[in-house]
Design a protein around this motif. Structure first.
Motif, PDB file in Angstrom:
ATOM      1  N   GLU A  26      -1.003   7.220   7.958  1.00 22.09           N
ATOM      2  CA  GLU A  26      -0.237   7.117   6.718  1.00 22.09           C
ATOM      3  C   GLU A  26      -0.620   8.187   5.699  1.00 22.09           C
ATOM      4  OE1 GLU A  26      -0.494   3.135   5.206  1.00 22.09           O
ATOM      5  OE2 GLU A  26       0.896   2.375   6.706  1.00 22.09           O
ATOM      6  N   GLN A  30       2.029  10.922   4.190  1.00 24.86           N
ATOM      7  CA  GLN A  30       2.313  11.114   2.767  1.00 24.86           C
ATOM      8  C   GLN A  30       2.110  12.565   2.335  1.00 24.86           C
ATOM      9  OE1 GLN A  30      -0.116   7.702   1.287  1.00 24.86           O
ATOM     10  NE2 GLN A  30       1.703   7.348   0.033  1.00 24.86           N
ATOM     11  N   LYS A  31       1.145  13.231   2.942  1.00 23.13           N
ATOM     12  CA  LYS A  31       0.875  14.628   2.588  1.00 23.13           C
ATOM     13  C   LYS A  31       1.981  15.567   3.055  1.00 23.13           C
ATOM     14  CE  LYS A  31      -4.157  14.394   2.408  1.00 23.13           C
ATOM     15  NZ  LYS A  31      -5.414  14.827   3.036  1.00 23.13           N
ATOM     16  N   PHE A  33       5.203  14.610   3.914  1.00 25.79           N
ATOM     17  CA  PHE A  33       6.557  14.156   3.602  1.00 25.79           C
ATOM     18  C   PHE A  33       7.160  15.055   2.527  1.00 25.79           C
ATOM     19  CE2 PHE A  33       9.634  11.684   1.183  1.00 25.79           C
ATOM     20  CZ  PHE A  33      10.439  11.194   2.194  1.00 25.79           C
ATOM     21  N   ASP A  35      10.307  15.390  -0.158  1.00 22.97           N
ATOM     22  CA  ASP A  35      11.411  14.664  -0.793  1.00 22.97           C
ATOM     23  C   ASP A  35      12.731  15.278  -0.358  1.00 22.97           C
ATOM     24  OD1 ASP A  35       9.585  13.129  -2.112  1.00 22.97           O
ATOM     25  OD2 ASP A  35       9.945  13.985  -4.088  1.00 22.97           O
ATOM     26  N   LYS A  65       9.811   4.551   5.237  1.00 22.43           N
ATOM     27  CA  LYS A  65       8.369   4.451   5.450  1.00 22.43           C
ATOM     28  C   LYS A  65       7.614   5.021   4.255  1.00 22.43           C
ATOM     29  CE  LYS A  65       4.937   3.085   7.852  1.00 22.43           C
ATOM     30  NZ  LYS A  65       4.738   1.648   8.053  1.00 22.43           N
ATOM     31  N   TYR A  66       8.091   6.132   3.724  1.00 20.17           N
ATOM     32  CA  TYR A  66       7.447   6.733   2.556  1.00 20.17           C
ATOM     33  C   TYR A  66       7.502   5.772   1.362  1.00 20.17           C
ATOM     34  CZ  TYR A  66       6.221  10.006  -1.094  1.00 20.17           C
ATOM     35  OH  TYR A  66       5.600  10.619  -2.148  1.00 20.17           O
ATOM     36  N   ILE A  69       5.021   2.813   1.958  1.00 20.83           N
ATOM     37  CA  ILE A  69       3.622   3.188   1.750  1.00 20.83           C
ATOM     38  C   ILE A  69       3.345   3.409   0.253  1.00 20.83           C
ATOM     39  CG2 ILE A  69       1.892   4.976   2.181  1.00 20.83           C
ATOM     40  CD1 ILE A  69       3.302   5.426   4.921  1.00 20.83           C
ATOM     41  N   SER A  70       4.241   4.096  -0.419  1.00 17.70           N
ATOM     42  CA  SER A  70       4.051   4.430  -1.834  1.00 17.70           C
ATOM     43  C   SER A  70       4.040   3.200  -2.738  1.00 17.70           C
ATOM     44  CB  SER A  70       5.171   5.371  -2.304  1.00 17.70           C
ATOM     45  OG  SER A  70       5.167   6.548  -1.552  1.00 17.70           O
TER      46      SER A  70
END
Length: 101
Positions: A26, A30-31, A33, A35, A65-66, A69-70
């Protein structure tokens, strides 16, 4: 030496399978991904938008998923696919198609 391309591991088929695999990272996700252009993810966080759709491979699962997690520390989140929810509802008898109530 020739390499057989069929032996190369490109990872899971799509974001859905990647996100549910046991080795999904995860923090790395996130690193890396990015936008999506033209989509304000804060609109989903504020409840201004709540539905994601698009053609296969357009990044729907990655966005979900982003967001999951966020927002995990702020609120309860659950990664649900419409196809799964419909299938589960049909098997449990709780899914009622619109207009048939």
């Amino acid at each position: 030496m020739a390499m057989n391309i069929g032996k190369i591991d490109f990872g899971p088929l799509d974001a859905r399978h990647a996100a549910t695999s046991s080795d999904f990272d995860e923090i790395f996700f996130q690193k890396v991904f990015i936008d999506p252009a033209g989509i304000n993810l804060d609109d989903f966080n504020r409840g201004k938008k709540y539905f994601i759709y698009g053609i296969k491979g357009s990044g729907k699962s990655a966005i979900l998923k982003y967001l999951e997690i966020s927002n995990r520390k702020k609120c309860y989140t659950r990664f649900v696919y419409f196809s799964d929810a419909a299938r589960e509802g049909l098997s449990s008898g709780s899914f009622i198609p619109a207009g048939t109530e």
